[in-house]
Design a protein around this motif. Sequence first.
Motif, short mmCIF file in Angstrom:
data_model
loop_
_atom_site.label_atom_id
_atom_site.label_comp_id
_atom_site.label_asym_id
_atom_site.label_seq_id
_atom_site.Cartn_x
_atom_site.Cartn_y
_atom_site.Cartn_z
N ARG A 125 0.64 -1.36 -0.05
CA ARG A 125 -0.06 0.01 -0.16
C ARG A 125 0.77 1.19 0.07
O ARG A 125 0.43 2.57 0.40
CB ARG A 125 -1.01 0.00 1.12
CG ARG A 125 -1.86 -1.03 1.14
CD ARG A 125 -3.12 -0.94 2.18
NE ARG A 125 -4.27 -1.72 1.87
CZ ARG A 125 -4.50 -3.03 2.11
NH1 ARG A 125 -3.29 -3.47 2.98
NH2 ARG A 125 -5.38 -3.79 1.80
N LYS B 287 -1.54 -5.43 -1.66
CA LYS B 287 -1.98 -5.53 -0.38
C LYS B 287 -1.27 -6.53 0.55
O LYS B 287 -1.04 -6.50 1.88
CB LYS B 287 -3.31 -6.45 -0.30
CG LYS B 287 -4.58 -6.15 -1.08
CD LYS B 287 -5.78 -6.87 -1.11
CE LYS B 287 -6.81 -6.14 -1.83
NZ LYS B 287 -8.24 -7.24 -1.76
N ARG C 184 -3.58 6.35 -5.01
CA ARG C 184 -4.96 6.70 -5.18
C ARG C 184 -5.66 5.72 -6.09
O ARG C 184 -7.02 5.13 -5.95
CB ARG C 184 -5.27 8.24 -5.47
CG ARG C 184 -6.66 8.50 -5.12
CD ARG C 184 -7.02 9.92 -4.58
NE ARG C 184 -6.75 10.95 -5.86
CZ ARG C 184 -7.71 10.88 -6.67
NH1 ARG C 184 -8.90 10.90 -6.68
NH2 ARG C 184 -7.40 11.81 -7.71
N SER D 202 -5.57 2.46 -4.08
CA SER D 202 -6.79 2.48 -3.13
C SER D 202 -8.32 2.36 -3.95
O SER D 202 -9.15 1.79 -3.37
CB SER D 202 -6.61 3.53 -2.27
OG SER D 202 -6.63 4.80 -2.85
N THR D 203 -8.29 3.12 -4.81
CA THR D 203 -9.64 3.21 -5.60
C THR D 203 -10.12 1.79 -6.15
O THR D 203 -11.09 1.48 -5.99
CB THR D 203 -9.74 3.99 -6.46
OG1 THR D 203 -9.50 5.55 -6.01
CG2 THR D 203 -11.20 4.32 -7.44
N SER D 204 -8.81 1.17 -6.68
CA SER D 204 -9.26 -0.27 -7.36
C SER D 204 -9.59 -1.13 -6.13
O SER D 204 -10.23 -2.33 -6.18
CB SER D 204 -8.02 -0.76 -7.88
OG SER D 204 -7.67 0.10 -8.99
N GLU D 205 -8.90 -1.09 -5.03
CA GLU D 205 -9.22 -1.94 -3.97
C GLU D 205 -10.66 -1.77 -3.25
O GLU D 205 -11.22 -2.67 -3.12
CB GLU D 205 -8.14 -1.65 -2.72
CG GLU D 205 -8.41 -2.68 -1.46
CD GLU D 205 -7.24 -2.42 -0.56
OE1 GLU D 205 -7.44 -3.18 0.44
OE2 GLU D 205 -6.48 -1.39 -0.48
N GLU D 206 -10.97 -0.52 -3.14
CA GLU D 206 -12.50 -0.12 -2.51
C GLU D 206 -13.41 -0.24 -3.23
O GLU D 206 -14.78 -0.47 -2.84
CB GLU D 206 -12.18 1.51 -1.95
CG GLU D 206 -11.26 1.68 -0.97
CD GLU D 206 -10.70 3.07 -0.77
OE1 GLU D 206 -11.55 3.89 -1.47
OE2 GLU D 206 -9.85 3.33 -0.05
N ARG D 207 -13.33 0.00 -4.65
CA ARG D 207 -14.29 -0.28 -5.83
C ARG D 207 -15.78 0.37 -5.50
O ARG D 207 -16.62 -0.12 -5.06
CB ARG D 207 -14.69 -1.88 -5.91
CG ARG D 207 -13.41 -2.69 -6.22
CD ARG D 207 -13.84 -4.18 -6.56
NE ARG D 207 -14.74 -4.16 -7.42
CZ ARG D 207 -14.06 -4.23 -8.79
NH1 ARG D 207 -13.07 -4.23 -9.35
NH2 ARG D 207 -15.08 -4.43 -9.83
N PRO D 208 -15.56 1.84 -5.48
CA PRO D 208 -16.65 2.60 -5.04
C PRO D 208 -17.99 2.29 -6.03
O PRO D 208 -17.74 1.76 -7.08
CB PRO D 208 -16.15 4.17 -5.18
CG PRO D 208 -14.97 3.93 -6.16
CD PRO D 208 -14.38 2.64 -5.88
N GLU D 209 -19.04 2.90 -5.85
CA GLU D 209 -20.20 2.43 -6.72
C GLU D 209 -19.95 3.17 -7.97
O GLU D 209 -19.31 4.09 -8.34
CB GLU D 209 -21.35 3.29 -6.08
CG GLU D 209 -22.69 3.17 -6.85
CD GLU D 209 -23.34 2.03 -6.61
OE1 GLU D 209 -24.04 1.32 -7.49
OE2 GLU D 209 -23.32 1.43 -5.43
N SER E 281 -9.61 1.16 -13.14
CA SER E 281 -8.45 2.29 -13.06
C SER E 281 -7.51 2.18 -13.99
O SER E 281 -6.87 1.45 -14.14
CB SER E 281 -8.12 2.68 -11.66
OG SER E 281 -8.87 3.12 -10.44
#
Length: 323
Positions: free
Chosen positions: A10, A45, A300, A303-310, A315
């Motif tokens: 990370r 990770k 970022r 982290s966006t790919s890990e969190e997968r927002p709506e 990415s």
Amino acid sequence: MRSATLLEPRRFQIDALEAPAPGEGEVLLKVRGCGVCGSDMGPWKGIQGLEYPMKPGAPGHEVFGTVEALGPGVQGLRPGDPVTALTYRAYSEYDVARAADVVPLPPSLSDRVVLGEPVACAVNVSHRAGVKEGDVVVLLGTGFLSALLLQLLNRPEAPSPSRVITISRRRLSAEMAERLGVDESLSYDDDVHHRIGAVTGGQMADVVIEATGKQRPLDLGGELTRVRGRLIVAGYHQDGPRTVNMQLWNWRGIDVINAHERDPGIYKRGMEEGVRLLAAGAFDLEPLITHTFPLAEINRAFSTSEERPEGFLKSVVLPEARA
């Protein structure tokens, strides 16, 4: 050149380095962009067996760009040619590829995002899945690879399934489902066994494609596959051993197919076929690229790919962009 080094789980750091020189049979690429692959989440990770810091640019491999320079013995390519390729250190402004792993892009694709490696994966998975006319197809997972597979299934010249059903953490929006040719979108919280049984007269699905790399969908995949059906493992399982219900697999006599390829020649043929299909308009990456980031914001991007927002699907890191 600027290059991103994964120092530890990370945490990427941007370094200034000398651009590599292409050797015999190699090509120096100026990287226009590199997609963040689901398999990159393991190094991000911190899975067992990796050493940090990783090499600069690693593990970036979904690259597109232009030819910057040719090594000795390379023919058929010229500086300035737009290309996609198989490389392994593409979170950088420049990367080196074997000439044998480089696929030129036609003029119609020269200014577009062309992620050759995942396109090749989707093409190769579609071949291994062997969907036939009238099959009921269940796709577990609705990420970027799944969206590519759905587009390939939906081509006019492809065998036409009688029904395509997706199952994932979140149901597809009605608009996305229609765009991708999905007849029904379910979530893991739905009674998926009852629903698949209901639409197949209790027979279950002819083809189930697991595209998550997770234990639970792999279990579910076997349960939803009919007697003598086909379970296609397209997800990348990189975080340890898996258990399988061998009694169920034996009893139903299902064909379990590992759809991953490791032969670079097969990968390249998949890329070439994918580029032809993109150029012909048979499928489209643009609606699937939901997030882009400059190289300076690679942490970022991950982290966006890990969190997968709506609404997230993909990415892409763009070295030429500025924060």
